[in-house]
Structures are given as C-alpha cells and as structure tokens.
Design a protein around this motif. Structure first.
Motif, mmCIF file in Angstrom:
data_model
loop_
_atom_site.group_PDB
_atom_site.id
_atom_site.type_symbol
_atom_site.label_atom_id
_atom_site.label_comp_id
_atom_site.label_asym_id
_atom_site.label_seq_id
_atom_site.Cartn_x
_atom_site.Cartn_y
_atom_site.Cartn_z
ATOM 1 N N PHE A 135 49.068 31.643 52.580
ATOM 2 C CA PHE A 135 47.883 32.509 52.653
ATOM 3 C C PHE A 135 46.821 32.011 51.660
ATOM 4 C CE2 PHE A 135 51.657 35.041 53.619
ATOM 5 C CZ PHE A 135 51.330 35.540 54.871
ATOM 6 N N ALA A 136 46.421 30.766 51.830
ATOM 7 C CA ALA A 136 45.526 30.114 50.867
ATOM 8 C C ALA A 136 44.200 30.851 50.701
ATOM 9 C CB ALA A 136 45.273 28.675 51.294
ATOM 10 N N VAL A 137 43.570 31.222 51.814
ATOM 11 C CA VAL A 137 42.253 31.873 51.758
ATOM 12 C C VAL A 137 42.361 33.235 51.083
ATOM 13 C CG1 VAL A 137 40.345 32.807 53.106
ATOM 14 C CG2 VAL A 137 41.417 30.643 53.790
ATOM 15 N N GLU A 138 43.349 34.015 51.481
ATOM 16 C CA GLU A 138 43.526 35.353 50.923
ATOM 17 C C GLU A 138 43.896 35.278 49.440
ATOM 18 O OE1 GLU A 138 45.683 39.543 52.285
ATOM 19 O OE2 GLU A 138 46.121 37.648 53.325
ATOM 20 N N ALA A 139 44.730 34.296 49.096
ATOM 21 C CA ALA A 139 45.129 34.131 47.694
ATOM 22 C C ALA A 139 43.922 33.786 46.824
ATOM 23 C CB ALA A 139 46.191 33.037 47.574
ATOM 24 N N ARG A 140 43.031 32.948 47.356
ATOM 25 C CA ARG A 140 41.839 32.579 46.582
ATOM 26 C C ARG A 140 40.901 33.765 46.391
ATOM 27 N NH1 ARG A 140 40.096 28.099 44.636
ATOM 28 N NH2 ARG A 140 41.633 26.832 45.744
ATOM 29 N N GLU A 141 40.795 34.604 47.384
ATOM 30 C CA GLU A 141 39.960 35.804 47.265
ATOM 31 C C GLU A 141 40.517 36.744 46.191
ATOM 32 O OE1 GLU A 141 37.008 36.753 48.580
ATOM 33 O OE2 GLU A 141 36.927 34.655 49.248
ATOM 34 N N LEU A 142 41.828 36.877 46.165
ATOM 35 C CA LEU A 142 42.454 37.737 45.156
ATOM 36 C C LEU A 142 42.306 37.133 43.762
ATOM 37 C CD1 LEU A 142 45.730 38.839 46.982
ATOM 38 C CD2 LEU A 142 43.681 40.201 46.546
ATOM 39 N N LEU A 143 42.372 35.824 43.684
ATOM 40 C CA LEU A 143 42.175 35.151 42.397
ATOM 41 C C LEU A 143 40.770 35.421 41.869
ATOM 42 C CD1 LEU A 143 43.677 33.113 40.455
ATOM 43 C CD2 LEU A 143 42.333 31.317 41.578
ATOM 44 N N LYS A 144 39.795 35.359 42.778
ATOM 45 C CA LYS A 144 38.411 35.645 42.403
ATOM 46 C C LYS A 144 38.259 37.101 41.963
ATOM 47 C CE LYS A 144 35.392 33.926 45.178
ATOM 48 N NZ LYS A 144 34.504 33.751 46.380
ATOM 49 N N THR A 145 38.924 37.989 42.664
ATOM 50 C CA THR A 145 38.864 39.412 42.312
ATOM 51 C C THR A 145 39.429 39.646 40.915
ATOM 52 O OG1 THR A 145 39.061 40.097 44.619
ATOM 53 C CG2 THR A 145 39.663 41.723 42.938
ATOM 54 N N LEU A 146 40.544 39.023 40.625
ATOM 55 C CA LEU A 146 41.163 39.168 39.298
ATOM 56 C C LEU A 146 40.242 38.631 38.203
ATOM 57 C CD1 LEU A 146 44.821 38.117 40.168
ATOM 58 C CD2 LEU A 146 44.108 40.351 39.304
ATOM 59 N N ALA A 147 39.574 37.523 38.485
ATOM 60 C CA ALA A 147 38.678 36.926 37.496
ATOM 61 C C ALA A 147 37.454 37.803 37.248
ATOM 62 C CB ALA A 147 38.253 35.533 37.951
ATOM 63 N N GLN A 148 36.955 38.441 38.296
ATOM 64 C CA GLN A 148 35.727 39.227 38.190
ATOM 65 C C GLN A 148 35.962 40.659 37.729
ATOM 66 O OE1 GLN A 148 34.123 38.861 42.150
ATOM 67 N NE2 GLN A 148 33.174 36.858 41.749
ATOM 68 N N GLN A 149 37.121 41.214 38.050
ATOM 69 C CA GLN A 149 37.333 42.644 37.807
ATOM 70 C C GLN A 149 38.423 42.960 36.789
ATOM 71 O OE1 GLN A 149 37.706 44.818 41.521
ATOM 72 N NE2 GLN A 149 36.254 43.472 42.574
ATOM 73 N N THR A 150 39.035 41.946 36.191
ATOM 74 C CA THR A 150 40.046 42.192 35.162
ATOM 75 C C THR A 150 39.861 41.214 34.006
ATOM 76 O OG1 THR A 150 41.780 40.616 35.832
ATOM 77 C CG2 THR A 150 41.650 42.694 37.049
ATOM 78 N N ASP A 151 40.589 41.474 32.923
ATOM 79 C CA ASP A 151 40.603 40.567 31.773
ATOM 80 C C ASP A 151 41.948 39.860 31.662
ATOM 81 O OD1 ASP A 151 38.044 40.755 30.804
ATOM 82 O OD2 ASP A 151 38.467 42.458 29.488
ATOM 83 N N ILE A 152 42.587 39.599 32.799
ATOM 84 C CA ILE A 152 43.888 38.950 32.775
ATOM 85 C C ILE A 152 43.765 37.460 32.472
ATOM 86 C CG2 ILE A 152 44.050 38.299 35.227
ATOM 87 C CD1 ILE A 152 46.980 39.411 35.089
#
Length: 242
Positions: A135-152
């Motif tokens: 799920f490369a595309v979906e995984a990249r979207e979630l990675l972007k979400t984590l970068a933009q909306q969390t401090d992980i």
C-alpha cells in the motif's frame, strides 16, 4: 601390474579427497565471510537508522549525508584524539535523534498491543525493496499526515522514508489508522515549536560555552554503548570509501 593399478587408484582417491576437502574449505570460508559482512552491515544499519535505507551512497537526504560525512571523517581520524572525540559526540547526537523517533514509534505500537512485535515491525533494512510495499500510496499519505499533524518526527528534517515500510505493515494488519490516531494523542503537534523556530531563524545566533568534561563524558558513553558497532562500522566505512 594389478598391484600398480590398485596403488594408482589409491593415490587418485587421496588426491580427489584432498581437492574435495580444499573446495569445501574454500566454500566454507567464503560463506563465513559473507555472513560476517552481512552481520556488520545490519549492525551498522541498526546503529545509524538511515532515513533512506536504500540509498547506499547516503547522499540523497541532507540528514543522511551529514551523518555519513561525520562517519567518513571519524574513520580517517586517529582514534582517541580530540578530533575523534568531537566527531563521536556529533555522531552520538545525530544517532540519538533517530533513536528518539524510533522510541516514539515503539511506544505507540506498544499502546496498540504490539509489545512483543514492536521491534520486528520497526526493523527496516536495505534489502527491502520499494516494490515490496503493498500500500505504497496510502502509506506515504499517512507518513505525510504524521509529519504535519504530530510531533512523532524530528521537525528539522523531512519524515524518514524507512517508516513507509512500517506503515505498510500496519496497513496490512489493518491498524495503520489506529496508529495515526494514537500518535496524534500522544505526540500532538506543538504550534509553539513552529513559532520558536521562526523566531530563532530571525535572531542572531549567540556563542554557547560547552563544558569539555561533559563532552568527554558523552564521548565515553557513546564508545561504551556502540563499541562493537563502531568497530564494524569503521571497517565497513573504510572499505566503502576506498
């Protein structure tokens, strides 16, 4: 004549046995050498936690390039010298940032019930190709979400590509979105950090006095924690730089 023939067969058998033993010894030696190199490579990868694990040159990303250059310089510096210790301190600091990110991911995974599987889920090596992602595309979207909306992640660099593989595994396990929700809860985005960062960029930097003894202690801690990995890593680095 019969005795000579039998004697010849005995000598031939001995020669064949010796050649077979030599061939087996050569194959065993090459096999052991291969596994030794693989062990050192994996240990270096686990120690450095490359953001882009498939970039053998470690030049594609600024953060990987910076760490690689520090390792390069240390490999060419006399062990025990002041320069070596200063480089070790900088390497330790960069590695610690990466370890902190990994520990945050591990904590969230454990909160999702993966206490025993967290380390395996977070293991990413250079042998894992991108085309293995389901799920490369979906995984990249979630990675972007984590970068933009969390401090992980560390705010000073783009999110590490290695975590695409972790998210892909979580998507397969149908827990990726639960992970993102937990990450938002435990590591919410701190808006004040962005304001502070913008302020720091406009301010004139001031000199900071560093206690030499504290630096020395940190270097010693680095050497104690990563002693075996450091030796293997320097051997690896020296060969890759020749």
């Amino acid at each position: 004549m019969a005795g000579k023939s039998a004697l010849s067969r005995i000598f031939c058998c001995c020669c064949e046995d010796e050649e077979e033993a030599e061939e087996k010894s050569r194959i065993l030696s090459e096999t052991l050498l291969y596994f030794d190199r693989e062990t050192k490579r994996r240990r270096a990868e686990e120690t450095n936690l490359w953001s882009e694990p498939h970039d053998a040159s470690h030049m594609e990303r600024d953060d990987d390039r910076e760490l690689y250059n520090l390792l390069h310089r240390r490999a060419k510096t006399r062990r025990g010298s002041e320069g070596y210790r200063r480089l070790s301190f900088d390497i330790h600091a960069m590695r610690q940032v990466r370890r902190n990110v990994k520990e945050r991911w591990k904590m969230v995974l454990e909160q999702l019930g993966f206490q025993n599987e967290a380390d395996s889920l977070l293991t990413v090596t250079s042998n894992m190709p991108y085309n293995s992602l389901k799920f490369a595309v979906e995984a990249r979207e979630l990675l972007k979400t984590l970068a933009q909306q969390t401090d992980i992640f560390d705010d000073n660099a783009p999110p590490p590509e290695r975590y695409l593989f972790v998210l892909d595994r979580l998507l397969i396990l149908d827990t990726a979105y639960d992970f993102v929700s937990k990450a938002k809860r435990y590591y919410p985005k701190d808006a004040s950090k962005q304001s502070e960062k913008e302020t720091e960029e406009t301010e004139v930097p001031t000199a900071v006095l560093v206690n030499h003894n504290e630096t020395l202690n940190m270097d010693e801690g680095e050497e104690e924690c990563d002693a075996s990995a450091e030796v293997d890593e320097e051997t690896f680095m020296s060969k890759s730089l020749d």
